[in-house]
Scaffold this motif. Sequence first.
Motif, PDB file in Angstrom:
ATOM      1  N   GLN A   1      32.185  29.538 -30.917  1.00  0.00           N
ATOM      2  CA  GLN A   1      31.321  30.663 -31.258  1.00  0.00           C
ATOM      3  C   GLN A   1      29.882  30.208 -31.186  1.00  0.00           C
ATOM      4  OE1 GLN A   1      32.818  32.085 -35.088  1.00  0.00           O
ATOM      5  NE2 GLN A   1      32.314  34.117 -34.345  1.00  0.00           N
TER       6      GLN A   1
ATOM      7  N   ALA B   1      26.271  37.294 -34.894  1.00  0.00           N
ATOM      8  CA  ALA B   1      27.178  36.328 -34.267  1.00  0.00           C
ATOM      9  C   ALA B   1      27.008  36.285 -32.757  1.00  0.00           C
ATOM     10  CB  ALA B   1      28.621  36.671 -34.624  1.00  0.00           C
TER      11      ALA B   1
ATOM     12  N   TYR C   1      29.201  33.074 -26.149  1.00  0.00           N
ATOM     13  CA  TYR C   1      29.872  31.870 -26.639  1.00  0.00           C
ATOM     14  C   TYR C   1      29.276  30.640 -25.981  1.00  0.00           C
ATOM     15  CZ  TYR C   1      33.540  35.253 -27.818  1.00  0.00           C
ATOM     16  OH  TYR C   1      34.230  36.329 -28.304  1.00  0.00           O
TER      17      TYR C   1
ATOM     18  N   SER D   1      30.085  39.626 -25.955  1.00  0.00           N
ATOM     19  CA  SER D   1      30.022  38.518 -26.896  1.00  0.00           C
ATOM     20  C   SER D   1      29.557  37.270 -26.179  1.00  0.00           C
ATOM     21  CB  SER D   1      31.404  38.261 -27.510  1.00  0.00           C
ATOM     22  OG  SER D   1      31.840  39.400 -28.203  1.00  0.00           O
TER      23      SER D   1
END
Length: 122
Positions: free
Chosen positions: A41, A51, A65, A63
């Motif tokens: 993460q 996040a 990463y 997302s």
Amino acid sequence: MRPLPEPWVLLRYNDPEYDESTNNQVPVPPTEVPWHGLLQQRQLSASSVDAGNVEFQDGHVTSSYILLLDPGLDPLPTERDSFRDEDGAIYQVVGKPRARRPVRSPRRTAYIAAVVRRSNDM
């Protein structure tokens, strides 16, 4: 250093070829390079946005990463390349991956760090 545990496949982008009969570009499938790495993460937080997740529209989330890769990958991936995990999910490379070296040991590369993103609308 032990090899990283997760099997990944680097999908290297190939330039299109020209069809001589029509003079059009014909897409070429990506070159697949098996490799090992570990997906991390990017930021740890209670909030999805903190996040590293960005919601462009309702239900469309991307997302971000960090993918740690075993050293020795040459040449390094570019922004046109992507990675596929064991489950078939595709992660697009963002920016330029960097070779990371330990501070207090021989100056050999310990791992390669690449920022990748996954989008649920691909």
